[in-house]
Design an enzyme around this catalytic site. Structure first.
Site, mmCIF file in Angstrom:
data_model
loop_
_atom_site.group_PDB
_atom_site.id
_atom_site.type_symbol
_atom_site.label_atom_id
_atom_site.label_comp_id
_atom_site.label_asym_id
_atom_site.label_seq_id
_atom_site.Cartn_x
_atom_site.Cartn_y
_atom_site.Cartn_z
ATOM 1 N N ARG A 15 0.871 -1.174 0.000
ATOM 2 C CA ARG A 15 0.000 0.000 0.000
ATOM 3 C C ARG A 15 0.909 1.225 0.000
ATOM 4 O O ARG A 15 2.126 1.113 0.085
ATOM 5 C CB ARG A 15 -1.020 -0.007 1.163
ATOM 6 N N ARG B 249 -7.256 -0.582 -6.791
ATOM 7 C CA ARG B 249 -7.617 0.483 -5.840
ATOM 8 C C ARG B 249 -7.861 1.770 -6.626
ATOM 9 O O ARG B 249 -7.168 2.018 -7.621
ATOM 10 C CB ARG B 249 -6.523 0.698 -4.783
ATOM 11 N N GLN C 269 -1.740 2.271 10.028
ATOM 12 C CA GLN C 269 -0.457 2.363 9.297
ATOM 13 C C GLN C 269 0.597 3.104 10.125
ATOM 14 O O GLN C 269 1.784 2.814 10.011
ATOM 15 C CB GLN C 269 -0.663 3.101 7.955
ATOM 16 N N ASP D 126 -2.084 10.844 -2.076
ATOM 17 C CA ASP D 126 -2.487 9.793 -3.023
ATOM 18 C C ASP D 126 -2.878 10.364 -4.375
ATOM 19 O O ASP D 126 -2.771 9.692 -5.394
ATOM 20 C CB ASP D 126 -3.638 8.977 -2.452
HETATM 21 O O1 MRU Z 1 -4.434 3.134 2.331
HETATM 22 P P1 MRU Z 1 -2.958 3.356 2.159
HETATM 23 O O2 MRU Z 1 -2.136 2.797 3.268
HETATM 24 O O3 MRU Z 1 -2.481 2.917 0.797
HETATM 25 O O4 MRU Z 1 -2.794 4.934 2.215
HETATM 26 C C1 MRU Z 1 -1.520 5.496 2.121
HETATM 27 C C2 MRU Z 1 -1.510 6.968 2.261
HETATM 28 O O5 MRU Z 1 -2.530 7.597 2.416
HETATM 29 C C3 MRU Z 1 -0.200 7.663 2.121
HETATM 30 O O6 MRU Z 1 -0.167 8.808 2.917
HETATM 31 C C4 MRU Z 1 0.001 8.063 0.661
HETATM 32 O O7 MRU Z 1 -0.201 6.981 -0.186
HETATM 33 C C5 MRU Z 1 1.352 8.607 0.424
HETATM 34 S S1 MRU Z 1 2.582 7.358 0.589
HETATM 35 C C6 MRU Z 1 4.066 8.004 0.160
#
Ligand code: MRU
Length: 345
Positions: A52, A95, A198, A239
């Site tokens: 992720r 996703r 996370q 993202d």
């Molecule tokens: O749901 P996730 O764990 O994929 O979300 C990750 C995030 O929101 C991060 O902050 C984002 O992807 C930036 S990672 C360098």
């Protein structure tokens, strides 16, 4: 790697056999790499959160396409392209929010359609290039972000944006790593980041591997931490960044930006230009992933036939007006006086 880099972890490893993915669902209890040899396995690993983080998702998908080319070209050198395109579609459904996924798949699709004389080698070379460029971008952003911050006594970060979320080094966590190399000793606070945790499971573990002390806070403690004057900068990843600077990132980012503005704390978004979506004019158009209620509901409520429900958006949108700076590998944008346009390709 230089020993002072504070960067020992890798989420993705290409081996001759395929793509090894560190199963992030098991961290920090177990460090297990899973070998993926097909694009379908990579798509599943993305959808189920084994890998992720926006850049890491894009890189994994690129290797997934390389696996597809290798498989179908071997099976039928005359008609491999259609099967690869079907796998690209499958990967694109894994996703919805991180635009790095679609950006990486577009790059791979261009290679597949360019009729290279050796498609297997060409596809793998492109996936490797996407991976290497991401690490280089992160290192550059680390320097630029640290330049902007200067010295601090405390920073706060959200979710995981480190080597686990990228090709290596990290975006927001890369800035924190660079700051630490320059001036160690400031306080690093990490939010828990419910419901996937996370921050608690990944960021704390990653920083521990790299000997950077960090302090975990419950998500709801962030505004109080700022009120107490413990942080000067909130540093987060992204993202998807819309053309006007509105930024989708892990749920809770918007609340951090509101609290930061209220308390005069700087708010920095760190993301490579592969996270900027020039086709999306503003944040209202960014598709926001909603995951299942079962990820949020305590087990007791799970089989209640919809009588007890939960709303589980996993990203939110922070308006550009609440962001002080966006740091990319191509430069830093100060949103108070400039726009993202200076980064346009
Ligand atoms: O749901 P996730 O764990 O994929 O979300 C990750 C995030 O929101 C991060 O902050 C984002 O992807 C930036 S990672 C360098």
């Amino acid at each position: 790697m230089h020993p002072s880099d504070h960067d020992r972890v890798r989420a993705l490893r290409w081996t001759g056999a395929g793509l090894e993915i560190l199963d992030q669902r098991r961290l920090p209890d177990r460090t297990e790499y899973r070998l993926c040899t097909t694009a379908a396995e990579v798509a599943d690993a993305i959808a189920t959160m084994q890998v992720r983080g926006a850049p890491a998702i894009g890189i994994a998908a690129a290797y997934g396409v390389a696996l597809a080319v290798r498989r179908y070209h071997r099976e039928d050198p005359g008609r491999w392209r259609e099967a690869v395109e079907a796998d690209i579609d499958r990967l694109s459904r894994s996703r919805p929010t991180a635009v790095n996924l679609f950006w990486a798949l577009d790059r791979m699709r261009r290679v597949v359609r360019s009729a290279p004389s050796d498609p297997v080698t060409a596809a793998l070379a492109e996936a490797r290039a996407i991976h290497a460029e991401d690490v280089a971008a992160n290192r550059r952003m680390g320097e630029l972000g640290a330049d902007r911050i200067g010295t601090v006594t405390g920073v706060l970060t959200h979710c995981n944006t480190g080597s686990l979320a990228t090709g290596g080094f990290g975006t927001a966590l890369g800035v924190i790593r660079t700051l630490w190399r320059r001036h160690p000793g400031f306080a690093v606070h990490a939010t828990e980041t419910r419901p996937w945790n996370q921050g608690a499971r990944l960021t704390l573990w990653e920083l521990e591997q790299d000997a950077i002390p960090a302090t975990l806070i419950a998500d709801h403690a962030a505004a109080f931490l700022m009120q107490r004057g413990k942080v000067q900068w909130v540093v987060v990843g992204a993202d998807r960044i819309a053309a006007n600077g509105d930024t989708a990132n892990k749920i809770g980012t918007y609340a951090l930006a509101v609290a930061a503005r209220r308390h005069g704390v700087g708010f920095m978004v760190v993301a490579p230009t592969s996270t900027v979506d020039w086709h999306t004019p503003d944040g209202s158009r960014i598709p926001i992933e909603e995951r299942g209620a079962e990820e949020l509901l305590p087990p007791y409520y799970r089989h209640r036939d919809g009588r007890v429900n939960a709303w589980n958006p996993v990203f939110d949108v922070t308006p550009a007006a609440l962001i002080d700076v966006i740091v990319t590998e191509k430069g830093t944008v100060h949103l108070e006086r400039e726009t993202l346009d200076k980064l346009r390709p």
